[in-house]
Design an enzyme around this catalytic site. Structure first.
Site, short mmCIF file in Angstrom:
data_model
loop_
_atom_site.label_atom_id
_atom_site.label_comp_id
_atom_site.label_asym_id
_atom_site.label_seq_id
_atom_site.Cartn_x
_atom_site.Cartn_y
_atom_site.Cartn_z
N GLU A 1 0.82 -1.21 0.00
CA GLU A 1 0.00 0.00 0.00
C GLU A 1 0.86 1.27 0.00
OE1 GLU A 1 -4.16 -1.23 1.91
OE2 GLU A 1 -2.51 -1.40 3.33
N GLU B 1 -4.53 -9.36 4.30
CA GLU B 1 -5.39 -8.95 5.40
C GLU B 1 -6.55 -9.93 5.64
OE1 GLU B 1 -3.26 -5.12 4.50
OE2 GLU B 1 -3.95 -6.89 3.39
#
Length: 272
Positions: free
Chosen positions: A126, A146
């Site tokens: 990210e 995640e």
């Protein structure tokens, strides 16, 4: 680069900075824990990004990591309480390093080049997607895992993976939490260059220094116009063309660009 011997790295890690000319190197420094992210690291990263934007002598940032790995991701025991309370580790009012425009945070205006190697998981992906240009080592391993931990990627992967690679490719990697390599990341436009591991930081610096040699006001304006086109559409970006070009054309740097062209020499831009 290596950490200064007289400044031992604390257990919670830290972010180191170094100025090279007009470039700010921003180093993730917790190699003993594969650069797993803690709250102090996030705060210091925001401070470094804010410094880049606020210091007129700095023109480009390079985000890199100490040790063999960019990052194994979040140090979940350290970060989980913030998630449970719905809080962010980055203080309000600073430049938010993921750069997706959350209320209360500033957005970066100056370019960022990311140099990634080894393991680059979750927040690492990210952060690099929040940069402008990414150089990856041939050994780089990526995973947005995640969902494997019962949480969701909230650092920009759900926004930028589909934007760069298309819906199906984004879903493949976001929903399976699989691991993929540098060649796949290049194919999906997550990274722009793949180089031998030993050359990652040098190549990122080469790109940053090349950007830093251009007219700073024009670089910032160009970057922001591209982002506006991506986020708000081409018509919104095109609406800024005339006024932005008028401002740039009346700058001291534009005059220097003309002089350098006439005199057949490299321009010496001042960011004015």
């Amino acid at each position: 680069m290596s950490s200064p011997a007289d400044h031992p790295v604390p257990a919670e890690g830290r972010i180191d900075t170094e100025v090279r000319g007009h470039v700010l190197l921003i180093g993730i420094n917790r190699p003993a824990k594969r650069n797993g992210w803690t709250v102090p690291m996030f705060r210091q990263l925001a401070e470094a990004y804010t410094r880049l934007d606020d210091d007129p002598s700095l023109r480009v940032g390079v985000l890199h990591a100490f040790g063999d790995h960019f990052t194994a991701g979040l140090d979940l025991p350290a970060i989980a309480p913030y998630m449970q309370r719905g809080e962010k580790a980055v203080p309000y009012g600073q430049v938010e390093p993921h750069d997706f425009g959350l209320p209360g945070y500033r957005r970066r205006t100056k370019p960022m080049v990311a140099a990634v190697k080894g393991i680059c998981f979750t927040v690492g992906i990210e952060l690099m997607l929040g940069a402008d240009i990414v150089v990856a080592g041939q050994d780089c391993r990526f995973s947005q895992m995640e969902v494997q931990r019962g949480i969701m990627a909230t650092g920009g992967a759900t926004l930028r993976m589909a934007e760069r690679a298309g819906l199906g490719n984004a879903m493949l990697h976001l929903l399976t939490a699989d691991e993929f390599g540098a060649d796949e990341a290049l194919r999906l436009n997550f990274v722009q260059k793949v180089v031998p591991n030993a050359e990652v930081l040098d190549e990122a610096l080469r790109i940053a220094e090349r950007i830093a040699a251009q007219a700073p006001l024009a670089v910032v304006a160009t970057r922001l116009n591209v982002l506006k086109a991506v986020e708000h559409g081409p018509h919104a970006a095109a609406a800024d063309f005339i006024e932005t070009q008028k401002q740039l054309a009346n700058s001291e740097d534009a005059a220097e660009g003309v002089r350098a062209f006439v005199e057949k020499r490299a321009a010496r831009f001042q960011g004015r």
